[in-house]
Design a protein around this motif. Sequence first.
Motif, mmCIF file in Angstrom:
data_model
loop_
_atom_site.group_PDB
_atom_site.id
_atom_site.type_symbol
_atom_site.label_atom_id
_atom_site.label_comp_id
_atom_site.label_asym_id
_atom_site.label_seq_id
_atom_site.Cartn_x
_atom_site.Cartn_y
_atom_site.Cartn_z
ATOM 1 N N SER A 100 -12.362 0.232 -3.357
ATOM 2 C CA SER A 100 -12.685 1.548 -3.275
ATOM 3 C C SER A 100 -12.436 2.185 -1.665
ATOM 4 O O SER A 100 -11.769 1.207 -0.856
ATOM 5 N N ARG A 101 -12.580 3.277 -1.481
ATOM 6 C CA ARG A 101 -12.316 3.848 -0.165
ATOM 7 C C ARG A 101 -13.343 4.871 0.078
ATOM 8 O O ARG A 101 -13.808 5.483 -0.864
ATOM 9 N N ARG A 160 -11.681 1.060 3.768
ATOM 10 C CA ARG A 160 -11.234 0.415 2.586
ATOM 11 C C ARG A 160 -11.848 -0.621 2.060
ATOM 12 O O ARG A 160 -11.948 -1.562 2.920
ATOM 13 N N VAL A 168 -2.458 -0.630 8.000
ATOM 14 C CA VAL A 168 -3.932 -1.399 8.297
ATOM 15 C C VAL A 168 -3.900 -1.624 9.593
ATOM 16 O O VAL A 168 -3.189 -2.241 10.217
ATOM 17 N N PHE A 193 -10.956 -4.051 -0.317
ATOM 18 C CA PHE A 193 -9.904 -4.572 -1.401
ATOM 19 C C PHE A 193 -10.573 -5.878 -1.982
ATOM 20 O O PHE A 193 -11.884 -6.485 -1.309
ATOM 21 N N SER A 196 -5.959 7.745 5.602
ATOM 22 C CA SER A 196 -5.283 8.700 4.651
ATOM 23 C C SER A 196 -4.199 9.039 5.254
ATOM 24 O O SER A 196 -3.796 9.113 6.448
ATOM 25 N N LEU A 245 0.808 -1.130 0.015
ATOM 26 C CA LEU A 245 -0.032 0.102 -0.119
ATOM 27 C C LEU A 245 0.805 1.198 -0.140
ATOM 28 O O LEU A 245 2.037 1.004 0.011
ATOM 29 N N SER A 246 0.226 2.502 -0.174
ATOM 30 C CA SER A 246 0.907 3.602 -0.045
ATOM 31 C C SER A 246 1.915 3.981 1.057
ATOM 32 O O SER A 246 1.206 3.660 2.332
ATOM 33 N N SER A 263 -6.294 -6.287 -4.911
ATOM 34 C CA SER A 263 -6.326 -5.051 -5.188
ATOM 35 C C SER A 263 -7.324 -4.239 -4.645
ATOM 36 O O SER A 263 -8.098 -4.585 -4.032
ATOM 37 N N GLU A 264 -7.128 -2.711 -4.597
ATOM 38 C CA GLU A 264 -7.939 -1.659 -3.949
ATOM 39 C C GLU A 264 -9.212 -1.611 -4.891
ATOM 40 O O GLU A 264 -9.108 -1.434 -6.178
ATOM 41 N N THR A 318 -14.097 -10.527 -1.226
ATOM 42 C CA THR A 318 -14.156 -9.004 -0.622
ATOM 43 C C THR A 318 -13.484 -8.876 0.955
ATOM 44 O O THR A 318 -13.818 -9.599 1.691
#
Length: 599
Positions: free
Chosen positions: A129-130, A107, A72, A109, A93, A65-66, A126-127, A86
């Motif tokens: 939505s957030r 989040r 997490v 994934f 953020s 992740l970023s 993969s992501e 899911t």
Amino acid sequence: MVNRIPSAKITLSYPLYACAFDPADPNQLVVAGGGGPGRNGVGNKITVLDTSNPAELSVLTELELSPSEDNVTTLAIGPRKDRNLTVFAGVNSSPEEIKKGKNDHFRVFGISQPGKSAKTSGVRVSEVSRHALFLHKDTSAYQRLLRLSHPYENLPQLGAIATGLSKEPEIALFDVPCSGGGRWKSRGRLDIPKEAMDLDVVQTGPDTYQLAYCDDHEIFTVEVSKTEISEPKCVYTITPDEGATVRASFKSLRYLTPGFLITVVNKPNSKGVALHGYRLPTRDQENARLAIQGQLPKGVSKATGLAVKNLSPISSPSDKQGETQFVVAVAGNDSSISLFTLEHKTAASVDLLADLAPFQVLKGVHPSNITGLTFSPFTPPKSSSKGASELSVKLASVAVGFTAVVHSIPLKKHVDKSASERRGGPPRQSRYVVALRSRGESPMTVVTLVTIVILILAIIGQTFLEAKDIGKPILGIRPYLPTSWTKPLRKVPVANEKSIKDLLSDAQGHHTQPLVIRHDENGETSADGVPALHVGIHDEEVHGPATSWENLDPKDRHYWKERLKKTGHWVEDMGESIFQGVLFGEIGGAIGNIVGEAL
């Protein structure tokens, strides 16, 4: 008899804070964590592990992740849609975005799995939505808690999240559609006065749920229907123990059934950990009631996590839970995991919790604090084709020290022998239980403890009797006891024996001359071994010299008091004033020797 629990361990490249099994596949575990924003190159990641080998864990895939965002903090896995799984998570953020009033902490994934099993290559994370589900814009808040209700076939689930470190605590609810359904959606939110220490959700009908959460000292429940969310209702409050000012505090909470909760309670001043099972209130009741309780080992001063698994789960929220065994795991601050079994029984249509018993303590599971604990799904096999020795339920734990460990707890088939079996009718129903023996299963433990207690009390009683020279000696211990122990018991006048006060009063009623207390000259002794006592007028020519109490030597006063106490004529409570003006005969010489030996 199985006596060990196999385990597998893996060390990853980042601190781990959350873990969750695929609800349909006990061989697939998702773990997550990280170093947070800009933490010296320690990344934020989600990793999918293969747990099919009881002795080894392997990485299937990993998503980095970023590095500018937080690690997490929470994980929960929802239903599959086609071959996509899911995953819901809590990730704050970046600090820059939060300062602007934007924190997409919730989040979603997806784990794509092209093949038929997790072992097939091509698994990807993969992501999707957030979003921001919390209303208040608190820069220090994060998504500390996340839970989903138990999944049932063709029924939606309810999810709940709660804030941590927030000045305005809140809980947000969201709907999770069943397999193949549409996208999740928000159900509502609750402002709460104190932050939730833990929460859980149970489904009570096709579209009705109950949320339970606890703060430090209280348990609350919330009813959730398709159209309404009730106000939180306090159903239990911890009160201080008698004489104490500090209260114990709740750490964790899980539903067993819609009617029972189990909680972890940390005692005040780090003095230990307790497990409390509560019967939740019905319409006729106002408060939850303590149904069962247990203790963690004394070496565990605080608990850090709780996980529970039902080994005979119902297939629909409308079904009534029958007899089953729960496995309970509690993580301690010493990196241990204490394992218990707990029975759910039904007697005369009344549900009961019974036999909360420890069966193993896993010590030193991780080199650092345990941050996450979860059980794998377990569905009892419909046939006996798979050997009972191969069945197990998995317990996963993760720690801040980069480690993930999976223990495989062996299970066995259990048939309730107390259930009646009709001739020609169906066989007794079987269920699965932990294959390791719990310490609470053997009645011999109770019998042994009771026997030891009775033996100790008998020894204490016999020691007391021999110390006071009462009855026949059996232990022969009196010569070895301290002198203070062997002093005779203080006697009090008995009904058929007058006190010295009564004897003096009778004598004064017949004579006006000075009275004397002396021993008979004939040498006879009483049953106590001392010369017989005589109270009457004093004739010095006949009885010899006598001395008033005030002029007696202190040593002689002591002898007279001890002599009168031994025969029960006088006790300390009477005082010495009754001796004023009374003469006392000689207590020395031969008489003194007899009295001294008797005393």
